[in-house]
Design an enzyme around this catalytic site. Structure first.
Site, PDB file in Angstrom:
ATOM      1  N   CYS A  82      40.193  43.741  47.990  1.00  0.00           N
ATOM      2  CA  CYS A  82      39.437  42.680  47.473  1.00  0.00           C
ATOM      3  C   CYS A  82      38.236  42.466  48.284  1.00  0.00           C
ATOM      4  O   CYS A  82      37.111  42.276  47.544  1.00  0.00           O
ATOM      5  CB  CYS A  82      40.132  40.999  47.432  1.00  0.00           C
ATOM      6  SG  CYS A  82      40.879  40.852  49.070  1.00  0.00           S
ATOM      7  N   GLU A  85      42.598  33.088  45.236  1.00  0.00           N
ATOM      8  CA  GLU A  85      42.175  34.138  45.950  1.00  0.00           C
ATOM      9  C   GLU A  85      42.025  35.355  45.149  1.00  0.00           C
ATOM     10  O   GLU A  85      42.716  36.160  44.894  1.00  0.00           O
ATOM     11  CB  GLU A  85      42.983  34.495  47.123  1.00  0.00           C
ATOM     12  CG  GLU A  85      43.444  33.406  48.227  1.00  0.00           C
ATOM     13  CD  GLU A  85      41.915  33.056  48.859  1.00  0.00           C
ATOM     14  OE1 GLU A  85      41.115  33.924  49.014  1.00  0.00           O
ATOM     15  OE2 GLU A  85      42.023  32.122  49.670  1.00  0.00           O
TER      16      GLU A  85
HETATM   17  P1  NAD Z   1      46.511  40.352  38.628  1.00  0.00           P
HETATM   18  O1  NAD Z   1      45.870  39.200  38.510  1.00  0.00           O
HETATM   19  O2  NAD Z   1      46.856  41.402  37.841  1.00  0.00           O
HETATM   20  O3  NAD Z   1      48.351  39.651  39.299  1.00  0.00           O
HETATM   21  C1  NAD Z   1      48.421  39.129  40.229  1.00  0.00           C
HETATM   22  C2  NAD Z   1      49.654  38.564  40.318  1.00  0.00           C
HETATM   23  O4  NAD Z   1      49.484  37.304  39.062  1.00  0.00           O
HETATM   24  C3  NAD Z   1      50.897  39.258  39.891  1.00  0.00           C
HETATM   25  O5  NAD Z   1      51.875  38.778  40.817  1.00  0.00           O
HETATM   26  C4  NAD Z   1      51.060  39.013  38.635  1.00  0.00           C
HETATM   27  O6  NAD Z   1      52.432  39.435  38.225  1.00  0.00           O
HETATM   28  C5  NAD Z   1      50.925  37.785  38.352  1.00  0.00           C
HETATM   29  N1  NAD Z   1      50.425  37.225  37.164  1.00  0.00           N
HETATM   30  C6  NAD Z   1      49.984  38.225  36.013  1.00  0.00           C
HETATM   31  N2  NAD Z   1      49.675  37.119  35.048  1.00  0.00           N
HETATM   32  C7  NAD Z   1      50.180  36.008  35.254  1.00  0.00           C
HETATM   33  C8  NAD Z   1      50.250  34.615  34.414  1.00  0.00           C
HETATM   34  N3  NAD Z   1      49.901  34.421  33.287  1.00  0.00           N
HETATM   35  N4  NAD Z   1      50.673  33.542  35.160  1.00  0.00           N
HETATM   36  C9  NAD Z   1      51.087  33.805  36.366  1.00  0.00           C
HETATM   37  N5  NAD Z   1      51.174  34.929  37.180  1.00  0.00           N
HETATM   38  C10 NAD Z   1      50.676  35.883  36.661  1.00  0.00           C
HETATM   39  O7  NAD Z   1      46.193  41.208  40.138  1.00  0.00           O
HETATM   40  P2  NAD Z   1      46.714  42.347  40.775  1.00  0.00           P
HETATM   41  O8  NAD Z   1      46.215  43.527  39.842  1.00  0.00           O
HETATM   42  O9  NAD Z   1      48.202  42.194  41.074  1.00  0.00           O
HETATM   43  O10 NAD Z   1      45.689  42.275  42.059  1.00  0.00           O
HETATM   44  C11 NAD Z   1      44.448  42.722  42.306  1.00  0.00           C
HETATM   45  C12 NAD Z   1      43.367  41.984  42.133  1.00  0.00           C
HETATM   46  O11 NAD Z   1      43.800  40.870  43.313  1.00  0.00           O
HETATM   47  C13 NAD Z   1      42.033  42.130  42.400  1.00  0.00           C
HETATM   48  O12 NAD Z   1      41.193  41.571  41.621  1.00  0.00           O
HETATM   49  C14 NAD Z   1      41.793  42.044  43.836  1.00  0.00           C
HETATM   50  O13 NAD Z   1      40.689  41.707  44.203  1.00  0.00           O
HETATM   51  C15 NAD Z   1      42.662  40.660  44.086  1.00  0.00           C
HETATM   52  N6  NAD Z   1      42.924  40.386  45.509  1.00  0.00           N
HETATM   53  C16 NAD Z   1      42.130  39.384  46.099  1.00  0.00           C
HETATM   54  C17 NAD Z   1      42.425  39.024  47.245  1.00  0.00           C
HETATM   55  C18 NAD Z   1      42.049  37.898  48.060  1.00  0.00           C
HETATM   56  O14 NAD Z   1      42.411  37.465  49.260  1.00  0.00           O
HETATM   57  N7  NAD Z   1      40.803  37.166  47.502  1.00  0.00           N
HETATM   58  C19 NAD Z   1      43.602  39.872  47.922  1.00  0.00           C
HETATM   59  C20 NAD Z   1      43.988  40.779  47.317  1.00  0.00           C
HETATM   60  C21 NAD Z   1      43.779  41.041  46.104  1.00  0.00           C
END
Ligand code: NAD
Length: 504
Positions: free
Chosen positions: A279, A245
């Site tokens: 998002c 997502e």
């Molecule tokens: P991010 O991708 O930086 O991090 C998301 C999660 O992934 C965090 O828990 C982080 O610690 C973890 N993570 C980071 N690197 C990783 C790795 N190499 N392996 C495994 N896990 C890892 O995103 P963010 O800044 O926390 O959130 C914002 C993003 O999320 C935006 O792009 C937003 O649009 C998206 N989002 C999507 C939805 C949806 O339902 N489609 C909902 C909310 C947010």
């Protein structure tokens, strides 16, 4: 203070990290950084819990999930304060997010049996002697990796549905919102104290990567497309499937017969609520040319009234992720350098950690402000010849998450909604689909794949199991070395009658 983690289980990492209030930079709490062994130990405990949870009758799981829902509802005030402190969002927004999560726990708990239970399906003429049964069984342990922008609602779209489908969950919240994650896990343990069915692991990217490599049955990831690719690479080592997502660049279309006041109100909220850190937030608006100027005037009036801040009256809070401010700044600068015009705000709107509302027009479609996820309180507005051109420009994005269409003519609105290459579209509102628990939620392209919410969300965390039971001997047994040429001729004759007819 280092929080007490997981009343159940035994992993106890030594290293810690702090979670901060993004408006004041005050330390809220410290949390352990889970390393590879800690994650493995937690997943192992989850495997045992998964067997116990899956073995409960449907009704028992449903009762426990509804008890959790009731607990979260009764303590909504406390959880909302925590969300407010950790993300900086206004208290009312935190309350709204929790309310939506409650609706999803309720739906998942009440519908899991109906959607997933064993059912008889038709066996067809060729297998008339077989009784065919389909059922959806739990996968085992689901690793949920969450973002910080909606730290309750977003992970709950996976957690509630995975639990309702009979799985145990190991949850790694964002490193920006671990206290909210710990609250959710501890609240579940209050109502399900027997086994660690929902556990917490805390830490940043490396902890998430350990989870993706740990051999869990599936990863439910929510975050950016860039991180999803890394998670997918880690999952690939064990062929662990995942739901992704990811981000969006949602478009908002305004037809020439639209209620412009309602459209401007909805676009302002879609673009600015939660500081645009949504998002399915609105980032691009396409307006049919006949109403472009009137709409822009109304949107400008609406957005000019909206104010960020840390006080209780503020409409939205700070940018939760400090680095996001630089992305927003780059997008505005790029749009202006390519001839874009600021109608409200501009580079001066950036006052770290806050960003004021920004409307940009005349922004070329190839600018970053149009092609990349900005994740801030900014929106581009462009005029289009008709709804079809709006759909074409909206669909030109790499992303395909949500969208909105405003039009009074139902047929036009529904036609545009169908043609938009988004997972969800709201007609005459914004983001309404997130509040309908029976509707699946998810995207395509850089917005990810797989679905949470609804029946598809329950099936996402299940394994379809097909069973045939021979009820009587077949008239001719084709799967036996005793079959004869005559048997084959008979069946080929029947097949020709049934399937060989010419279609014009
Ligand atoms: P991010 O991708 O930086 O991090 C998301 C999660 O992934 C965090 O828990 C982080 O610690 C973890 N993570 C980071 N690197 C990783 C790795 N190499 N392996 C495994 N896990 C890892 O995103 P963010 O800044 O926390 O959130 C914002 C993003 O999320 C935006 O792009 C937003 O649009 C998206 N989002 C999507 C939805 C949806 O339902 N489609 C909902 C909310 C947010």
């Amino acid at each position: 203070m280092v929080t007490t983690l997981r009343t159940q289980g035994s992993a106890r990492p030594a290293e810690t990290f702090d979670t901060l209030n993004p408006a004041t930079s005050e330390v809220i709490e410290s949390f352990p950084v889970f390393g590879e062994d800690d994650v493995a130990e937690t997943v192992e405990a989850a495997r045992q819990a998964a067997a116990w949870w899956a073995g409960l009758p449907w009704k028992e799981r449903r009762t426990r999930l509804l008890a959790w829902k009731s607990h979260v509802t009764r303590y909504l005030g406390r959880l909302a304060e925590l969300v407010h402190n950790e993300t900086g969002k206004p208290l009312a927004d935190a309350q709204l997010e929790i309310l939506l999560a409650i609706v999803h726990i309720d739906w998942a708990a009440r519908n899991a049996h109906k959607v997933l239970r064993p059912r008889r399906v038709r066996s067809g003429l060729v297998a008339l002697n077989q009784a065919a049964t389909l059922e959806y069984q739990p996968l085992g342990v689901i690793g949920v990796i969450g973002p910080w922008n909606y730290p309750v609602f977003t992970p709950m779209g996976s957690i509630a549905y995975a639990l309702a489908a009979g799985n145990a969950v190991v949850f790694k919240p964002s490193e920006l919102t671990p206290a909210v994650g710990a609250w959710l896990v501890n609240s579940f343990a209050e109502v399900v104290p027997e086994q660690p069915v929902l556990q917490l692991i805390t830490g940043a990217g490396p902890t998430g990567e350990h989870l993706a490599r740990s051999g869990v049955s599936k990863i439910a990831f929510t975050g950016s497309a860039a991180t999803a690719k890394k998670v997918m690479a880690a999952c690939a080592e064990n062929l662990t499937p995942m739901v992704a997502e990811c981000g969006g660049k949602d478009a908002f279309l305004v037809a020439d017969d639209a209620d412009l006041d309602a459209a401007a109100d909805a676009a302002a909220w879609g673009a600015l609520s939660n500081g645009g850190q949504t998002c399915v937030g609105i980032e691009r608006v396409y307006v049919v040319e006949g109403v472009y100027h009137s709409f822009l005037e109304k949107l400008t009036d609406k957005m000019a009234e909206v104010r960020p801040g840390e006080d209780r009256e503020a409409d939205y809070g700070p940018m939760t992720l400090p680095g996001q401010v630089d992305v927003i700044e780059r997008h505005i600068a790029d749009a202006l350098a390519r001839g874009g015009r600021p109608i409200i705000g501009g580079l001066a709107s950036i006052r770290k950690p806050f960003v004021g509302p920004v409307i940009l027009t005349d922004v070329p479609e190839e600018s970053r402000a149009v092609t990349e996820e900005t994740f801030g309180p900014t929106v581009t507005v462009a005029s289009v010849a008709n709804l079809d051109e709006g759909v074409r420009l909206a669909n030109a994005s790499r992303y395909g998450l949500g969208a909105s269409v405003f039009a009074r003519n139902k047929k036009d609105a529904m036609a545009a909604a169908r043609k938009l290459r988004s997972g969800m579209t709201a007609v005459n509102s914004v983001i309404a689909f997130a509040s309908v628990p029976s509707l699946p939620f998810g995207g395509s392209g850089d917005s990810g794949f797989g679905r949470i919410h609804g029946a598809d969300g329950l099936r996402e965390f299940s394994r379809p199991k097909s069973i045939t039971r021979q009820r009587m001997k077949p008239p001719v047994n084709l799967t036996s070395f005793s079959r004869t040429d005559k048997d084959m001729r008979k069946i080929l004759t029947v097949a020709t009658i049934l399937h060989g007819r010419r279609y014009k």
